[in-house]
Design an enzyme around this catalytic site. Structure first.
Site, PDB file in Angstrom:
ATOM      1  N   HIS A 192      45.072  26.802  52.209  1.00 36.32           N
ATOM      2  CA  HIS A 192      46.271  27.152  52.971  1.00 36.32           C
ATOM      3  C   HIS A 192      45.950  27.692  54.369  1.00 36.32           C
ATOM      4  O   HIS A 192      46.796  28.333  54.990  1.00 36.32           O
ATOM      5  CB  HIS A 192      47.073  28.213  52.217  1.00 36.32           C
ATOM      6  CG  HIS A 192      47.477  27.810  50.837  1.00 36.32           C
ATOM      7  ND1 HIS A 192      48.272  26.716  50.576  1.00 36.32           N
ATOM      8  CD2 HIS A 192      47.174  28.356  49.629  1.00 36.32           C
ATOM      9  CE1 HIS A 192      48.455  26.608  49.271  1.00 36.32           C
ATOM     10  NE2 HIS A 192      47.800  27.583  48.671  1.00 36.32           N
ATOM     11  N   HIS A 248      52.057  24.265  46.709  1.00 37.41           N
ATOM     12  CA  HIS A 248      51.101  23.713  45.750  1.00 37.41           C
ATOM     13  C   HIS A 248      51.621  22.416  45.144  1.00 37.41           C
ATOM     14  O   HIS A 248      51.045  21.900  44.190  1.00 37.41           O
ATOM     15  CB  HIS A 248      50.820  24.717  44.623  1.00 37.41           C
ATOM     16  CG  HIS A 248      50.362  26.044  45.107  1.00 37.41           C
ATOM     17  ND1 HIS A 248      51.172  27.154  45.093  1.00 37.41           N
ATOM     18  CD2 HIS A 248      49.179  26.434  45.647  1.00 37.41           C
ATOM     19  CE1 HIS A 248      50.504  28.183  45.603  1.00 37.41           C
ATOM     20  NE2 HIS A 248      49.303  27.767  45.947  1.00 37.41           N
TER      21      HIS A 248
END
Length: 330
Positions: free
Chosen positions: A57, A217
């Site tokens: 991320h 995700h």
């Protein structure tokens, strides 16, 4: 799968080795563990702020470790949590007399990890407090179970600035809570991403299809359908936010438009302009904007829009200087 890497199982550790090699004067690892990521300079008497979560991320989470923001970050594998022992080791490295604030995303695995670290620190008589980012409006109507996504940036800024002011643990926690209470995010995906160790996309979208509300995700969103225009996406995203957090004419907000990994800045600025114009139609002015990659999902295409309602105190914290290897604000 086309990625610049060696062995998939070494993806996260080799990334960290590269970061430490480039920024060795500013960050270090604790307890000889690459995944215990810490600032190189701790400030005596300042509340230590620690975050953590899965890799994949960047710049979330470790990218915000540095002056004016965070003091440490536990780094898990791609989309995986770090361990409680790693968070504990980070805290032992960066804490210096004022306690520790754990500030991280609202995911079950991460909650278990940070609770474990808090119990370990309690046995060492080190005071801790915890707060989770939970800004993803489309993930649930229940604010207690919403996912934490890009809006956690505003919590980092507020808590980090209050810690620099040498606020105590209760005050730093309150600053993070104030940012949390006033922040909402809506995101959307245009393409999936590929987790290195799996080697295949984590979901599927059609050629001209988008997913509104998709999680970072690959969690399911609220609808999949034909790609909309930037103006339409901005309107739907902001209408969702304003329904959940009503704003009055004359209110001011901070705006974060965040690319998910493969969205060109050109497109992010088009979306930002549409968001600012739509807020203006509602009588809401944008005090300050951030545009770029702040919480990605590997090479996923798409973006998120975060809005934080501001007052003079939040403005002061958001304007405070920051200096990290990944993000600088003068």
């Amino acid at each position: 799968m086309k990625k610049i890497m060696n062995q998939a199982e070494n993806y996260t550790d080799e990334m960290l080795q590269g970061i430490y090699a480039v920024h060795k004067d500013r960050v270090k690892c604790a307890a000889g563990d690459l995944r215990c990521y810490c600032t190189a300079e701790k400030v005596p008497g300042k509340v230590a702020i620690i975050t953590g979560g899965g890799n994949g991320h960047l710049p979330l989470f470790l990218g915000y470790v540095g002056k004016g923001m965070l003091d440490g970050c536990g780094v898990g594998g791609v989309f995986q949590s770090p361990s409680g022992k790693q968070i504990y080791n980070i805290a032992k490295e960066v804490e210096d007399g004022a306690g520790v604030l754990f500030l991280y995303g609202n995911y079950t695995g991460d909650i278990m990890v940070f609770d474990d670290a808090a119990e370990r620190l309690d046995m060492d008589d080190i005071e801790t407090a915890s707060i989770v980012g939970a800004d993803d409006v489309n993930s649930s109507e229940d604010v207690n179970v919403r996912r934490g996504v890009a809006g956690i940036f505003f919590m980092y800024k507020a808590a980090g600035a209050k810690a620099v002011e040498m606020g105590n643990l209760e005050e730093v926690l309150a600053a993070a809570q104030k940012a949390k209470d006033n922040t909402r995010t809506v995101g959307f995906a245009l393409t999936p991403c590929i987790i290195p160790e799996k080697g295949k996309p984590n979901f599927e979208l059609g050629e001209n299809e988008m997913a509104m509300g998709m999680g970072i995700h690959g969690e399911p969103g609220v609808w999949n359908g034909p790609l909309k225009t930037s103006a339409e996406i901005a309107k739907e995203s902001l209408d969702t936010i304003l329904k959940d957090m009503p704003l009055a004419e004359g209110d001011e907000v901070a705006l974060l438009v965040n690319g998910l990994g493969s969205t060109p800045l050109d497109e992010q600025y088009i979306l930002t302009n549409d968001a600012i114009n739509y807020l203006k139609e509602k009588g809401v002015s944008v005090y300050r904007s951030w545009v770029g990659e702040y919480a990605t999902s590997m090479e996923m295409a798409g973006a998120s829009i975060s809005v934080c309602k501001v007052d003079d105190e939040l403005k002061k914290w958001f304007d405070a200087p920051v200096d990290t290897p990944f993000y600088t604000q003068n």
